[in-house]
Design a protein around this motif. Structure first.
Motif, PDB file in Angstrom:
ATOM      1  N   ASN A 128       0.874  -1.120   0.007  1.00 25.15           N
ATOM      2  CA  ASN A 128      -0.063  -0.075   0.084  1.00 25.15           C
ATOM      3  C   ASN A 128       0.943   1.105  -0.129  1.00 25.15           C
ATOM      4  N   TYR A 129       0.456   2.298  -0.886  1.00 22.99           N
ATOM      5  CA  TYR A 129       1.271   3.532  -1.060  1.00 22.99           C
ATOM      6  C   TYR A 129       0.479   4.688  -0.703  1.00 22.99           C
ATOM      7  N   ALA A 130       1.037   5.922  -0.167  1.00 19.05           N
ATOM      8  CA  ALA A 130       0.465   7.118   0.062  1.00 19.05           C
ATOM      9  C   ALA A 130       0.481   7.426  -1.629  1.00 19.05           C
ATOM     10  N   ASP A 131      -0.647   8.520  -1.733  1.00 22.02           N
ATOM     11  CA  ASP A 131      -0.935   8.912  -3.050  1.00 22.02           C
ATOM     12  C   ASP A 131       0.472   9.592  -3.667  1.00 22.02           C
ATOM     13  N   SER A 132       1.177  10.339  -2.554  1.00 20.93           N
ATOM     14  CA  SER A 132       2.106  11.352  -2.815  1.00 20.93           C
ATOM     15  C   SER A 132       3.446  10.600  -3.338  1.00 20.93           C
ATOM     16  N   VAL A 133       3.481   9.422  -3.155  1.00 26.39           N
ATOM     17  CA  VAL A 133       4.811   8.508  -3.461  1.00 26.39           C
ATOM     18  C   VAL A 133       4.146   7.450  -4.620  1.00 26.39           C
ATOM     19  N   LYS A 134       3.142   7.107  -5.136  1.00 26.79           N
ATOM     20  CA  LYS A 134       2.737   6.050  -6.051  1.00 26.79           C
ATOM     21  C   LYS A 134       3.598   6.423  -7.071  1.00 26.79           C
ATOM     22  N   GLY A 135       3.921   5.364  -7.737  1.00 21.86           N
ATOM     23  CA  GLY A 135       4.877   5.474  -8.983  1.00 21.86           C
ATOM     24  C   GLY A 135       6.224   5.817  -8.889  1.00 21.86           C
ATOM     25  N   ARG A 136       6.719   6.457  -7.600  1.00 24.41           N
ATOM     26  CA  ARG A 136       7.850   6.833  -7.311  1.00 24.41           C
ATOM     27  C   ARG A 136       8.605   5.929  -6.460  1.00 24.41           C
ATOM     28  N   PHE A 137       8.019   5.758  -5.426  1.00 25.49           N
ATOM     29  CA  PHE A 137       8.823   4.942  -4.300  1.00 25.49           C
ATOM     30  C   PHE A 137       8.226   3.417  -4.574  1.00 25.49           C
ATOM     31  N   THR A 138       8.927   2.588  -4.108  1.00 24.52           N
ATOM     32  CA  THR A 138       8.889   1.059  -4.069  1.00 24.52           C
ATOM     33  C   THR A 138       9.384   0.380  -2.787  1.00 24.52           C
ATOM     34  N   ILE A 139       8.383  -0.382  -2.149  1.00 24.79           N
ATOM     35  CA  ILE A 139       8.675  -0.845  -0.659  1.00 24.79           C
ATOM     36  C   ILE A 139       8.783  -2.344  -1.158  1.00 24.79           C
ATOM     37  N   SER A 140       9.807  -3.202  -0.631  1.00 22.67           N
ATOM     38  CA  SER A 140      10.083  -4.240  -0.589  1.00 22.67           C
ATOM     39  C   SER A 140      10.741  -4.832   0.689  1.00 22.67           C
ATOM     40  N   ARG A 141      11.079  -6.157   0.791  1.00 22.12           N
ATOM     41  CA  ARG A 141      11.618  -6.717   1.668  1.00 22.12           C
ATOM     42  C   ARG A 141      12.146  -8.166   1.601  1.00 22.12           C
ATOM     43  N   ASP A 142      13.231  -8.496   2.350  1.00 20.67           N
ATOM     44  CA  ASP A 142      14.131  -9.587   1.900  1.00 20.67           C
ATOM     45  C   ASP A 142      13.821 -10.409   3.590  1.00 20.67           C
ATOM     46  N   ASN A 143      12.969 -11.452   3.739  1.00 20.69           N
ATOM     47  CA  ASN A 143      12.912 -12.049   5.093  1.00 20.69           C
ATOM     48  C   ASN A 143      14.224 -12.735   5.371  1.00 20.69           C
ATOM     49  N   ALA A 144      14.640 -13.133   4.502  1.00 19.03           N
ATOM     50  CA  ALA A 144      16.057 -13.992   4.807  1.00 19.03           C
ATOM     51  C   ALA A 144      17.170 -13.308   5.428  1.00 19.03           C
ATOM     52  N   LYS A 145      16.888 -11.805   5.251  1.00 22.16           N
ATOM     53  CA  LYS A 145      18.060 -10.956   5.558  1.00 22.16           C
ATOM     54  C   LYS A 145      17.536 -10.091   6.751  1.00 22.16           C
ATOM     55  N   ASN A 146      16.201 -10.097   7.023  1.00 17.00           N
ATOM     56  CA  ASN A 146      15.391  -9.465   7.947  1.00 17.00           C
ATOM     57  C   ASN A 146      15.566  -7.835   7.784  1.00 17.00           C
ATOM     58  N   THR A 147      15.483  -7.674   6.644  1.00 14.14           N
ATOM     59  CA  THR A 147      15.657  -6.351   6.185  1.00 14.14           C
ATOM     60  C   THR A 147      14.574  -5.877   5.117  1.00 14.14           C
ATOM     61  N   MET A 148      13.935  -4.795   5.470  1.00 18.64           N
ATOM     62  CA  MET A 148      13.044  -4.083   4.483  1.00 18.64           C
ATOM     63  C   MET A 148      13.651  -2.841   3.726  1.00 18.64           C
ATOM     64  N   TYR A 149      13.007  -2.581   2.704  1.00 14.98           N
ATOM     65  CA  TYR A 149      13.662  -1.320   1.844  1.00 14.98           C
ATOM     66  C   TYR A 149      12.624  -0.353   1.346  1.00 14.98           C
ATOM     67  N   LEU A 150      12.982   0.660   0.913  1.00 14.47           N
ATOM     68  CA  LEU A 150      12.036   1.801   0.273  1.00 14.47           C
ATOM     69  C   LEU A 150      13.160   2.309  -0.868  1.00 14.47           C
ATOM     70  N   GLN A 151      12.817   2.000  -2.061  1.00 14.44           N
ATOM     71  CA  GLN A 151      13.643   2.437  -3.225  1.00 14.44           C
ATOM     72  C   GLN A 151      12.827   3.705  -3.519  1.00 14.44           C
ATOM     73  N   MET A 152      13.585   4.867  -3.527  1.00 19.92           N
ATOM     74  CA  MET A 152      12.761   6.108  -3.665  1.00 19.92           C
ATOM     75  C   MET A 152      13.374   6.825  -5.077  1.00 19.92           C
ATOM     76  N   ASN A 153      12.657   7.079  -6.041  1.00 18.25           N
ATOM     77  CA  ASN A 153      12.911   7.556  -7.204  1.00 18.25           C
ATOM     78  C   ASN A 153      12.591   8.861  -7.684  1.00 18.25           C
ATOM     79  N   SER A 154      13.164   9.666  -8.540  1.00 20.52           N
ATOM     80  CA  SER A 154      12.515  11.017  -9.040  1.00 20.52           C
ATOM     81  C   SER A 154      12.155  11.732  -7.611  1.00 20.52           C
TER      82      SER A 154
END
Length: 119
Positions: A58-84
């Protein structure tokens, strides 16, 4: 679970940045995770959330299309890729765990990482 966000910095408008949230504890993979942000003088706001399997987001409207959230459960890590990135993305970014993808009440919070976007 303990959370620690990292990856913030000073960038120019239009640049990209990737934030990470490292979690401690064995139960990371069972928690929904989220990113929030708080700009100077403003209230904390929801940015993005991802379910425990990494399938639903789920994304806030202000970041849709620019930000991508992901996670790697094997590494116990979550990410936020922020573009533009835009100057209005300037804020302290926090990661959270243990909530609903469409709610603002989350159980665990980490210390934030500052993102500054210059124009």
């Amino acid at each position: 679970v303990q959370l620690q966000a990292s990856g913030g910095g000073l960038v120019q408008a239009g640049d990209s940045l990737r934030l990470s949230c490292a979690a401690s504890g064995r139960s990371f993979s069972s928690y929904n995770m989220a990113w929030f942000r708080q700009a100077p003088g403003k209230e904390r706001e929801f940015v993005a959330a991802i379910n425990w399997r990494g399938v639903s987001t789920n994304y806030a409207d202000s970041v849709k299309g620019r930000f991508t959230i992901s996670r790697d459960n094997a590494k116990n890590t979550m990410y936020l890729q922020m573009n533009s990135l835009k100057p209005e993305d300037t804020a302290v970014y926090y990661c959270a765990a243990g909530g609903d993808l469409y709610d603002t009440n989350w159980r665990y919070w980490g210390k934030g990482t500052l993102v500054t976007v210059s124009s």
